[in-house]
Structure formats: C-alpha cells, structure tokens
Design an enzyme around this catalytic site. Structure first.
Site, PDB file in Angstrom:
ATOM      1  N   GLU A  50      16.475   2.428  -0.347  1.00 15.01           N
ATOM      2  CA  GLU A  50      15.429   2.201  -1.338  1.00 15.01           C
ATOM      3  C   GLU A  50      15.021   0.736  -1.344  1.00 15.01           C
ATOM      4  OE1 GLU A  50      16.277   2.326  -5.659  1.00 15.01           O
ATOM      5  OE2 GLU A  50      14.703   3.849  -5.760  1.00 15.01           O
TER       6      GLU A  50
ATOM      7  N   TYR B  96       6.666   0.270  -3.695  1.00 13.85           N
ATOM      8  CA  TYR B  96       7.924   1.022  -3.653  1.00 13.85           C
ATOM      9  C   TYR B  96       7.980   1.803  -2.346  1.00 13.85           C
ATOM     10  CZ  TYR B  96      11.536   4.432  -4.773  1.00 13.85           C
ATOM     11  OH  TYR B  96      12.667   5.201  -4.736  1.00 13.85           O
TER      12      TYR B  96
END
Ligand code: GDP
Ligand code: MN
Length: 399
Positions: free
Chosen positions: A207, A119
């Site tokens: 993101e 991530y």
C-alpha cells in the site's frame, strides 16, 4: 508478516521505484547524524511502527497538542528534538488500538515538496485469484472513507498471471490518476516495478498512501506498507531477516514455537480447540451467547501433551481472559492427551478463571475420568451449545 516502512522502501528501491533518500535511526544521535548526511533543507522524521495513521497519531506521554508520529522539520536541531520526543514513547493511531505501539526506530527522510497526493495499493484478490491494483486520486486519507463516501473515485483491476504485467495496466493507472505526458510515463514504469517486486517477493499486500507528484513533476512513493504471505517466507530468507518481533504479539510468537495456530483477539473467553473449522464454530457460538472470544486457537490434529500444555499456558497468561472453553472433538487427537495437557498446565500455572471442558470422540471416557479424578474445578459440558452457554454464564457470574 509485516515489515517497517523503511524496509519496504529499500525493497521498492531495488526494483527502481522512486523513493526519497532516507536513513533509519535508533537513537537521537543517529537521527542527528542522518540529518547531517541527508543535508536538508527539509527533513521528515517518521516513527517506524507496524501501523498506519502515524501522521495523525498521538503520543501517550506527550501533551495533547504535541505533533504526531510523522513530522516535517526544517533544521537538524528539530530532527534531533523530534527524535528525542518520539523514541521510547507510545504512539496511538487509528490502527494501533488504545494500547498504542512503542516507537523504537525512526526513519529520517529528505523532505519532498508535494503537489498532489494519490493512493495506490496492490493485493491478492481472492475472488479472481489474481494480483489486483486499487488506485485513487484521493490519496493521503483513509481509503476506507473514500470507499464509503465516494466509491466512484476508486479504480480497481487485476492482472492475468498468464500474460503478466502489460503496458495497458500502466496506462490504466495513469488514466485513473489523470496523468499525462511524462508523468504518465513515470506511472507506467512504476506499475511495472511494483508488480515485479510484489510477485518476486511473494507479497500479500503493498500500500502506497500517498503516492505523490512533487513540485518538480516527479512521481514518488512517499509511504509504503508491505506485508508478505507467511506461507512463502521460507523462499525469502532476506525477507525473514526483516522480521521485528517487538511488533508482534508475544503470545503469537510463543504459540508459533509450538506450531500452534493462535491468533489473539479482543474478547474475554479463551478457547482451546482442535481443528480450524471447529475453532471458528466455537468462536461463533460464544458470540451467539453474548460474549467475545479472546483468541483463535487450533491445537492441531496430532498435538502432544507438551503442545496442549503450552497452549493452555498461553491462554491463561492473557489477563483479558476471564474464562476458558476447551472444546475437543477427538479424531486423530485423543481426548486423554488433551486432559493430560490441561491438568499438567493447571498444576504449573494454576487456574484463576472458570473452565468449561467439552470432550467428544476418541478416548473420551479416559479423558473425562482423568479430569474428574484430577480434583480440578472443571465445569463439564455435553455438547458445543451446552459448553458455550456454560462458559458465558460462568464468566458473567464471576464478573
Ligand atoms: P501515515 O500517517 O502513517 O500514513 O504516514 P505517511 O508516511 O503517509 O505520512 C503522513 C503524511 O505526512 C503524508 O500523508 C504527507 O502528507 C506527510 N508527509 C510525509 N512525507 C512528507 C514529505 O516528504 N514532505 C511533506 N511535505 N509531507 C510529507
Ligand atoms: Mn500513509
């Protein structure tokens, strides 16, 4: 302003970031053509909506055991079949709410063989007023869950704008992801590219979930979600051109035409207020008395009758609105202008729900007189507290 994954990846690619080859498609035939062009042997068919959680999402119109909104397939035929199933149907994910979102575009990508999922996100940290990185080895899942159950697996740091991005930032990311050797070098290069894209384009959020290591040892941006600072869009016409109005709330688009600050919410009480601070206070007090606001709306200081009319129409057009609270503190805004706007709007669209009006300030007597002589079925209120209690009570009684 948000954009689609394929648009975000095209921007990141311009900055040299590693993304898979892919082609957007609007019809099953285009999807088939894209699949031929990409060549396979593995493809990913990805629904393009402005919401995450697509992989685990469900299509309303398909059986419950049908596959989700991101599918890894192994033939051109399956690309086309998946496109046929997805296009025009409604995808419900944890981020769309129950209503879901209609899928009108697909992104057909060359499939990657994944070894690890990470991530990585970037955002403006309002505490430090800097661009911050959030990095975790726990990719591919909800970062909120990771933050909740294993917060030690999330590394964050921010970048001093005076020095800009430095090699040490790249090393921090590589270390957080346990990368060494060539993969660490790739991570360091990626961090620089992402920072350049983020700052050049005035992004508010970027993101990447997941950022992956492929079986052949390459770092790759597998998913990308980007939103831009709306106040800076005027500097980037190429970004403004990516806007997809079908993804936005129709009421918010209408409001923006009249320069109204309007945000749709989930509650039942429509609010028309002047001043952002008073609008917030109005929403708070509605909650205090046990109901939920249907919107935030600041008609602004110098609103004209036309703007007030437009605002009132936007509120009444929302079927979730079971009552309306007009709360105006007239400073620059004159109470008689508000009254005129409300009366004009009701004459045009009618009034099917209770309406509480609280006026105070400049020309308040003229405003109250206009409303009382208009024949409108209005519940008058003396102050904010009184107004909130009255509208909550009226909505409960009408239900
Ligand atoms: P999201 O569900 O909206 O976050 O969409 P993603 O783009 O993140 O895709 C969901 C999941 O599909 C990813 O977490 C991956 O596990 C999987 N996926 C996406 N692209 C590929 C790919 O190229 N190859 C493989 N094997 N899996 C993929
Ligand atoms: Mn994702």
């Amino acid at each position: 302003m948000n954009i689609h994954e394929y648009q975000a990846k095209a921007i990141l690619k311009e900055y040299g970031a590693p993304v898979s080859r892919g082609i957007p498609a609007f019809t099953p035939d285009e999807a088939e053509k894209a699949a031929h062009e990409l060549g396979g042997p593995v493809w990913v068919v990805k629904s393009q909506i402005h919401a995450g959680g697509r992989g685990k999402g469900k299509f309303k119109e398909l059986p419950a055991d049908a596959k989700g909104g991101v599918r890894v397939v192994k033939s051109v035929q399956d690309v086309k079949a998946s496109a046929q199933e997805m296009l025009g149907n409604t995808l419900v994910t944890i981020q769309t709410g129950e209503a879901g979102k209609q899928v009108n575009r697909l992104y057909i990508e060359e499939g990657a063989a994944i070894d690890k999922e990470f991530y990585l996100s970037m955002l403006i940290d309002r505490v430090t007023s800097r661009v911050a990185f959030v990095v975790s080895t726990e990719g591919g899942m909800d970062i909120e869950d990771v933050a909740h159950s294993t917060p030690e697996k999330i590394v964050t740091f921010s970048v001093d704008p005076a020095t800009g991005i430095q090699p040490l930032h790249g090393r921090k990311v590589a270390k957080a992801l346990n990368l060494s050797g060539d993969l660490a070098k790739q991570a360091e290069a990626l961090v620089k590219q992402l920072y350049a894209a983020f700052t050049d384009k005035d992004m508010a959020m970027l993101e990447i979930n997941p950022l992956v290591v492929t079986n052949d040892g390459k770092l790759k941006v597998l998913d990308a979600k980007v939103s831009f600072d709306s106040n800076a869009i005027y500097r980037h016409p190429e970004v403004a051109a990516l806007r997809d109005e079908t993804e936005e709330d129709a009421k918010e688009i209408e409001a923006s035409k009249y320069d109204l600050s309007y945000i749709a919410l989930d509650g039942s009480i429509g609010c028309m207020v002047n001043g952002a601070g008073l609008a917030m206070a109005t929403m708070d007090i509605i909650k205090l008395y046990g109901a939920e606001p249907a919107n935030f709306l600041d008609v602004g200081g110098g609103a004209t009758k036309e703007r007030v009319t437009a605002a009132f129409k936007i509120i009444t057009a929302d079927p979730a609105v079971k009552g309306i609270l007009v709360n105006i503190f007239g400073g620059i805004m004159r109470c008689d202008v508000i009254a005129d706007g409300v009366i004009a709007a009701v004459k045009e669209v009618g009034l099917k729900v209770p309406l509480v009006v609280r006026l105070e300030g400049t020309n308040v007597e003229a405003g109250k007189k206009l409303i009382s002589e208009s024949g409108l079925n209005v519940i008058a209120a003396d102050d904010l507290d009184d107004a909130a209690q009255k509208i909550v009570k009226a909505v409960k009684e009408a239900a």
